[in-house]
Scaffold this active site. Structure first.
Site: not given
Length: 374
Positions: A224, A326, A343
């Site tokens: 992602h 982050g 994740s």
């Protein structure tokens, strides 16, 4: 007090060490390449698990042996294997089997057999059914995972009714599923704020593990964090492959940089990566990220699926380590063994939370990568 032999070999059943000598089969020593955990890891485990230094050392030894025993029994039990997990203090490896006749094989490895109704393959089959349920039903749920400790697939949602609806939509054997309400609302940990680690435009994520593909160095991270073709800085590189949602892994080629076998530990100390053997449920695990640094917890379940706002991701490992925006893409490591890349999750490192990692071995296999080890 533990005998020196028990402490060094990482015996699974602590009670056996205290009371009687291990049988020859249960006394196989830990791999010769094993090395003591770095002080930074021991300090972090003391802090986050509330253990003494002696308890941490004993636990890590037990966990290292559990990895080998679980691997052996997965093969030896074949279709009857129902999964494995460590008890609360990691002193005993529990191994599930659908065949009571395999109990002596399990005991010979120093583990405790647990007879169950369903094999791990059957539980994974139930997971596949839930993963393939209609998108609308999955969107209303928070997460689902194989829970080897209960021999079921656990489905969790903001309400029990939503969890029940997903189980019904999946058409699974209801006896193989447990449902419950949860306050967890998993989100990815990408942070649109400047910071350390590496950047994708103005976004920041964390390096997972250093890898090579042929002679090209690079690193794994979360899918992602960027799409194939996205450019990174610090280090400079390009996403060569990215899978999200469904999975949450990616790899970035970073030519001109040096791939090292390290993960940044507590206080900036390096932790050496020596392999990528999957740790057992119940094992301690630490993660490193560019926002919250080095944080530890335990492995709660493997093969979990979670619903993020962007879609469902499957095959994750659920942990009690905390993380924050982050930290995405950062390293999860158990002892010296690489486990996966951060994740997402819920909560934070002020109040505590749950974090999921994408197992690193899947990314290594899919992209033909070689993990950089020491």
């Amino acid at each position: 007090m533990l005998s020196k032999r028990c402490a060094l070999t990482g015996a699974i059943i602590l009670a056996a060490c205290l009371a009687t000598p291990l049988s020859p089969a249960a006394a196989d020593p830990a791999p010769q390449s094993a090395s003591p955990a770095p002080p930074a890891m021991i300090d972090a485990l003391e802090r986050d698990l509330g253990l003494s230094e002696a308890q941490v050392v004993a636990r890590l030894a037990n966990e290292e042996r559990a990895m080998a025993v679980e691997s052996n029994l997965t093969t030896a039990l074949g279709g009857s294997y129902g999964g494995a997990w460590l008890n609360a203090d990691a002193s005993k490896l529990m191994v599930a089997t659908t065949d009571p006749a395999t109990a002596p094989t399990i005991e010979a490895q120093g583990a405790q057999p647990v007879v169950v109704a369903r094999s791990l393959a059957q539980l994974n089959g139930v997971m596949t059914q839930v993963d393939q349920a209609p998108r609308r039903a999955k969107a209303a749920a928070a997460l689902w995972y194989v829970d080897v400790t209960t021999n079921t697939v656990s489905v969790q949602a903001p309400t029990v009714e939503a969890a029940e609806a997903l189980a019904a939509a999946a058409g699974v054997d209801r006896s193989a599923v447990t449902v419950s309400a949860t306050a967890e609302r998993p989100t990815t940990f990408i942070n649109i704020i400047g910071g350390a680690a590496y950047y994708i435009g103005s976004s920041r994520c964390s390096v997972g593990f250093a890898v090579t593909r042929g002679s090209t160095p690079g690193f794994t991270t979360a899918g992602h964090c960027g799409r194939t073709g996205s450019r990174t800085t610090n280090p400079t590189g390009t996403f060569q492959g990215s899978s999200f949602p469904g999975n949450d892994y990616a790899w970035v080629a970073a030519p001109g940089n040096t791939a090292t076998p390290y993960v940044r530990g507590s206080g900036g100390a390096n932790v050496t990566v020596r392999g990528s053997t999957q740790a057992s449920v119940g094992s301690s695990i630490c993660r490193s990220g560019s926002t919250t640094g080095w944080r530890c917890g335990t492995i709660q379940q493997h093969n979990a699926s979670v619903t993020y706002p962007q879609g469902t991701v499957s095959g994750l490992t659920r942990t009690s380590a905390c993380a924050q925006p982050g930290d995405s893409g950062g390293s999860f490591i158990s002892g010296s063994q690489a486990q996966g890349m951060t994740s997402g999750g819920s909560g934070n490192c002020s109040i505590g939370g749950t974090t999921y990692h994408q197992p690193v071995n899947e990314a290594l296999s899919v992209y033909g990568l070689t993990l950089r080890t020491g």
